[in-house]
Write an enzyme that holds these catalytic residues in place. Structure first.
Site, PDB file in Angstrom:
ATOM      1  CD  GLU A 188      -5.237  -2.084  14.356  1.00 36.45           C
ATOM      2  OE1 GLU A 188      -4.580  -1.716  13.350  1.00 36.45           O
ATOM      3  OE2 GLU A 188      -5.342  -1.385  15.391  1.00 36.45           O
TER       4      GLU A 188
ATOM      5  CG  PHE B  31     -11.250  10.404  18.989  1.00 36.80           C
ATOM      6  CD1 PHE B  31     -10.450  10.925  17.975  1.00 36.80           C
ATOM      7  CD2 PHE B  31     -10.704   9.458  19.844  1.00 36.80           C
ATOM      8  CE1 PHE B  31      -9.134  10.528  17.843  1.00 36.80           C
ATOM      9  CE2 PHE B  31      -9.382   9.049  19.717  1.00 36.80           C
ATOM     10  CZ  PHE B  31      -8.602   9.582  18.700  1.00 36.80           C
ATOM     11  CD  GLN B  32      -9.298   6.081  17.897  1.00 38.42           C
ATOM     12  OE1 GLN B  32      -9.630   5.387  18.851  1.00 38.42           O
ATOM     13  NE2 GLN B  32      -8.059   6.098  17.405  1.00 38.42           N
TER      14      GLN B  32
ATOM     15  CG  MET C  63       0.897 -12.171 -11.235  1.00 41.26           C
ATOM     16  SD  MET C  63       1.268 -13.578 -12.296  1.00 41.26           S
ATOM     17  CE  MET C  63       0.967 -14.944 -11.184  1.00 41.26           C
TER      18      MET C  63
ATOM     19  CE  LYS D 264     -13.814   3.403  27.006  1.00 39.31           C
ATOM     20  NZ  LYS D 264     -12.798   4.444  26.819  1.00 39.31           N
TER      21      LYS D 264
HETATM   22  C1  LIG Z   1      -2.959  -5.697  -1.833  1.00 36.74           C
HETATM   23  C2  LIG Z   1      -2.643  -5.945  -3.260  1.00 36.74           C
HETATM   24  N1  LIG Z   1      -2.207  -4.958  -4.047  1.00 36.74           N
HETATM   25  C3  LIG Z   1      -1.904  -5.183  -5.342  1.00 36.74           C
HETATM   26  C4  LIG Z   1      -2.073  -6.433  -5.884  1.00 36.74           C
HETATM   27  C5  LIG Z   1      -1.760  -6.674  -7.358  1.00 36.74           C
HETATM   28  N2  LIG Z   1      -0.645  -7.632  -7.464  1.00 36.74           N
HETATM   29  C6  LIG Z   1      -0.841  -8.954  -7.680  1.00 36.74           C
HETATM   30  S1  LIG Z   1       0.568  -9.829  -7.679  1.00 36.74           S
HETATM   31  C7  LIG Z   1       1.489  -8.442  -7.445  1.00 36.74           C
HETATM   32  C8  LIG Z   1       2.972  -8.525  -7.362  1.00 36.74           C
HETATM   33  C9  LIG Z   1       3.445  -9.254  -6.187  1.00 36.74           C
HETATM   34  O1  LIG Z   1       4.817  -9.050  -6.093  1.00 36.74           O
HETATM   35  P1  LIG Z   1       5.738 -10.004  -5.243  1.00 36.74           P
HETATM   36  O2  LIG Z   1       5.204 -10.114  -3.862  1.00 36.74           O
HETATM   37  O3  LIG Z   1       7.141  -9.557  -5.358  1.00 36.74           O
HETATM   38  O4  LIG Z   1       5.491 -11.429  -5.906  1.00 36.74           O
HETATM   39  P2  LIG Z   1       6.050 -11.994  -7.311  1.00 36.74           P
HETATM   40  O5  LIG Z   1       4.917 -11.928  -8.271  1.00 36.74           O
HETATM   41  O6  LIG Z   1       7.205 -11.167  -7.722  1.00 36.74           O
HETATM   42  O7  LIG Z   1       6.408 -13.399  -6.986  1.00 36.74           O
HETATM   43  C10 LIG Z   1       0.675  -7.311  -7.377  1.00 36.74           C
HETATM   44  C11 LIG Z   1       1.161  -5.933  -7.209  1.00 36.74           C
HETATM   45  C12 LIG Z   1      -2.578  -7.436  -5.025  1.00 36.74           C
HETATM   46  N3  LIG Z   1      -2.807  -8.684  -5.451  1.00 36.74           N
HETATM   47  N4  LIG Z   1      -2.834  -7.183  -3.735  1.00 36.74           N
END
Ligand SMILES: Cc1ncc(C[n+]2csc(CCOP(=O)(O)OP(=O)(O)O)c2C)c(N)n1
Ligand SMILES: [Mg+2]
Lengths: 176, 580
Positions: free
Chosen positions: B49, B111-112, B484, B161
């Site tokens: 979803e 439920f749910q 990042m 529902k």
């Molecule tokens: C749902 C979620 N969890 C954690 C983060 C923290 N976060 C920001 S950027 C990142 C790394 C992203 O990795 P990748 O998709 O490989 O991108 P890159 O920075 O390597 O280009 C994380 C863990 C986030 N922004 N969103």
């Protein structure tokens, strides 16, 4: 305790629907605004309710609080009530220790404050006052030595003061 | 005409002109999935979803029309919390329909059962729990009205529902606003404020237009272009506004903020007048707020009054729809011009300011070094992709380094060609949002530029894309890291890398993509880049995934460290001489 200079009084007209109070309260907690007191009940028009809320403007600027509140779809109107331009009341109910020999003194105090006695027990009284919040503070201080068993305050209610000049004028016009 | 609640719901969506619903059925929403079979509305069955929510966002962002999603109660409703929060942050119009347990069971831990309206209260513009089938047309009409007017945003309709199984006499409300006495967005700017803004613009020596996502939401790109032509004022486009003003225009300075370019950051910083249009002074743009653009007066235009003064007190606050206000402003400026010309008064010459801006641009361009052989730089991939695809290609990104590089190195010359998760920063946004974008603009090329980390969060929606024949293209910039986060650990935690390594080979992205019905390619060196893009461009009947193995150590520059002033932008080793 009565509100202080860090508090402001808002009168918020909302749709009278389930969940509206949760939206208002949720907004305050989500944005980190503090509610000092809150009173809510339907208005004379049952489609609407009025929330009278005292907010802490040290937690956030009043302007932000008002604007964010306004964004709630169920909020129709917000008025900030200036204490000098509003009539304010708060209800207090208190159960006070009063041995038969002290009872007279407590009753006298209640009468001085224009309150009433709601219930009388062997050595306790339950009293009720509707007053300005600071007057309730005064009363509380004065009965404390007798022993306060419990106190319940309603939160502040307020309505704008009526414009007396306008009224005088209209009376004057009528007589002229 | 007697209809069931479910039929009334679908008919109401048809009345609203809905052409597609992203969703997944389940117990509490079952009644509504029956009339879908007979409706002209297309339903796209997602695999999670969350994917329905982001797809609806992608659809909304490229079409300007509300995205619609429909899911069941409980776990399905909680699965859409992330996209709703995302849409709320980025002001994306969504209408989310959730099933709910029967009204008699609400509150019994049935439920749910989940308190969907309670859970989503703070991440929707408004939500409704429908308690009687007869309310359905009214609520649907109100929901679309609220989602799409004023500051757009997500709304949610929770339908028990027994309500969708109930019956009602069909009607369609004439005026959706009639039952919303507390909702009346202000669209026209106050004429006195508009004149005051024109006066400040006429006096400014170092003005900058700070264009935000509100420009796109208000379809104000043409109005903005006219204002720029009229005044010669340079424009920065925030992460949410990339494409709102064309990058190839000489007065476009590109993206400001934490990973903006030096010129855009510094022009804001040294400006004497910020004209903020549909922007919200986000911390990622302003850096340390008390050090942000210290000499600037501020004109702030926004349809949401609460944005004015939330972060920075404007000198001229204007509540209104960006397009209408900009048009009014341009008109006032034009007539002022005529009057000043007649009286011999002259507006300040922007020449010296623009000369300064040009000097910054020359000195601190965006730059990286791609060695001819060996390791592949992510920026190089993005530039090759940009140059090999049509000018109106839609780019959708995940969150991380790749997102910043995409925003920096792509040239966005058309509105609504850049789709990303700006405010919430939701990893996993790209693949499903690209699907929604392609559904909304089937004639356009849609590229997702994704990170390896992000891809792993929502990749299963490629199964949706393959089975529904939605031919999106995905470029994974596989740096084997949560890049990042790695960058922050490198810069601010003494290179102590904690839980950021992902591995380049696990999963095998090519096999995985193929298993999901995609064409898949792997690129490991610079010379393989163009041929792979060529191949991908020629696939038209199914999704394509290219895994680019990129340099794990590459960092995003420039950078304003969190909490630092924008004066202290670090331009990085490859970019310009000085800097810090
Ligand atoms: C749902 C979620 N969890 C954690 C983060 C923290 N976060 C920001 S950027 C990142 C790394 C992203 O990795 P990748 O998709 O490989 O991108 P890159 O920075 O390597 O280009 C994380 C863990 C986030 N922004 N969103
Ligand atoms: Mg990565």
């Amino acid at each position: 305790m009565a509100p202080s200079s860090r508090h402001r009084l808002l009168s918020v007209l909302v749709e009278n629907r389930s969940g509206v109070l949760a939206r208002v309260a949720g907004l305050f907690s989500r944005r980190g605004y503090n509610i000092y007191s809150l009173a809510v009940a339907p208005t004379d028009d049952e489609r609407f309710s009025r929330i009278t809320v005292v907010v802490d403007v040290e937690s956030a600027p009043l302007e932000q609080i008002v604007k964010q509140l306004h964004k709630l779809v169920n909020v129709l109107k917000i008025v900030e009530l200036d204490p000098y331009a509003a009539v304010e009341r708060e209800l207090m109910m208190a159960t006070v220790s009063a041995d038969p020999d002290k009872r007279g003194q407590v009753i006298e105090l209640v009468e001085v404050f224009g309150g009433s006695i709601l219930d009388v027990g062997v050595d306790q009284l339950t009293v009720c006052l509707a007053e300005e919040p600071s007057r309730l503070d005064d009363f509380e201080e004065l009965v404390r030595p007798y022993g306060i068993v419990s106190i319940q305050r309603s939160g502040q209610l307020a309505l704008p003061k009526l414009d007396r000049r306008a009224r005088l004028r209209s009376v004057a016009q009528r007589t002229a | 005409m007697k209809l069931t609640g479910a039929q009334a719901l679908i008919k109401s969506l048809e009345m609203q002109g809905v052409e597609v619903i992203f969703g997944m059925p389940g117990g509490a929403i079952l009644p509504v999935y029956d009339p879908i079979i007979d409706s002209p509305i297309r339903h796209i069955l997602v695999r999670h979803e969350q994917g329905a929510g982001h797809a609806a966002e992608g659809y909304a962002q490229v079409t300007g029309r509300p995205g619609v999603l429909m899911v069941t109660s409980g776990p399905a409703a909680t699965n859409v919390v992330t996209p709703l929060a995302d849409a709320y942050m980025d002001s994306v119009p969504l209408v989310c329909i959730t099933g709910q347990v029967g009204t008699q069971s609400i509150g019994t831990d049935a439920f749910q059962e989940a308190d969907t309206t309670g859970i989503t209260m703070s991440i929707t513009k408004h939500n409704w729990l429908v308690t009687d089938a007869s309310q359905i047309p009214t609520v649907v009409a109100q929901a679309f009205h609220v989602a799409t007017t004023g500051r757009p945003g997500p709304v949610l309709i929770d339908i028990p529902k027994d309500v969708s199984n109930g019956t009602m006499e069909w009607y369609w409300p004439e005026d959706p606003a009639a039952g919303l006495p507390g909702y009346r967005p202000t669209l026209r700017g106050h004429p006195r404020m508009v004149r005051e803004a024109a006066r400040l613009i006429g006096e400014a020596e170092r003005p900058v237009i700070y264009a935000g996502g509100g420009i796109l939401k208000a379809r104000a790109s043409a109005a903005l272009a006219r204002l720029v032509e009229l005044t010669g004022i340079p424009v920065v486009t925030t992460l949410m506004a990339r494409g709102a003003f064309p990058d190839d225009h000489p007065l476009c300075l590109g993206m400001p903020g934490m990973h903006g370019n030096f010129t855009a950051i510094t022009a804001l910083q040294k400006s004497d007048l910020l004209i903020a249009l549909g922007a919200r002074f986000d911390d990622r743009v302003t850096g340390r707020i008390d050090a942000f653009a210290p000499d600037a007066k501020v004109i702030h235009v926004d349809v949401d009054p609460a944005e004015l003064g939330k972060v920075r007190q404007p000198d001229v606050p204007i509540v209104g729809d960006c397009r209408l206000v900009i048009e009014d402003l341009a008109e006032v400026i034009e007539s002022e011009r005529v009057r000043s010309a007649e009286s011999g008064r002259q507006a300040p010459d922007l020449g010296p300011w623009m000369a300064q801006v040009r000097q910054w641009q020359e000195r601190y361009p965006l730059r990286y070094d791609q060695p001819e052989q060996g390791v592949l730089k992510p920026q190089f991939v993005i530039e090759r992709l940009r140059d090999a695809t049509p000018d109106d290609t839609i780019v959708v990104s995940g969150v991380g380094q790749h997102q910043m590089w995409a925003s920096q190195y792509w040239k966005f010359n058309h509105p609504n060609t850049w789709v990303n998760s700006g405010g919430l920063g939701t990893m996993g946004f790209a693949v499903p949002a690209a699907i929604g974008a392609k559904v909304g603009q089937p004639g356009r090329t849609v590229w997702a530029i994704d990170g390896d980390g992000c891809f792993q969060m929502t990749a299963q929606e490629l199964v949706t894309a393959a089975s529904e024949r939605i031919p999106i293209k995905v470029a994974i910039l596989n740096n084997a890291y949560l890049g990042m986060v790695r960058q922050w650990q490198e810069m601010f935690y003494d290179q102590r890398y904690s839980e950021v390594y992902l591995s380049p080979d696990l999963p095998d992205y090519v096999k995985w993509a193929e298993a999901m019905g995609c064409v898949a390619l792997r690129v490991e060196s610079p010379e393989e880049v163009d041929p792979a893009i060529d191949k991908a461009s020629n696939v038209d009947d199914r999704p394509v995934v290219i895994e680019f193995r990129t340099d794990a150590t590459e960092m995003v520059y420039p950078m304003v460290p969190a909490g630092a002033s924008n004066d202290d932008v670090v331009v990085g080793p490859a970019q310009g001489e000085g800097g810090h």
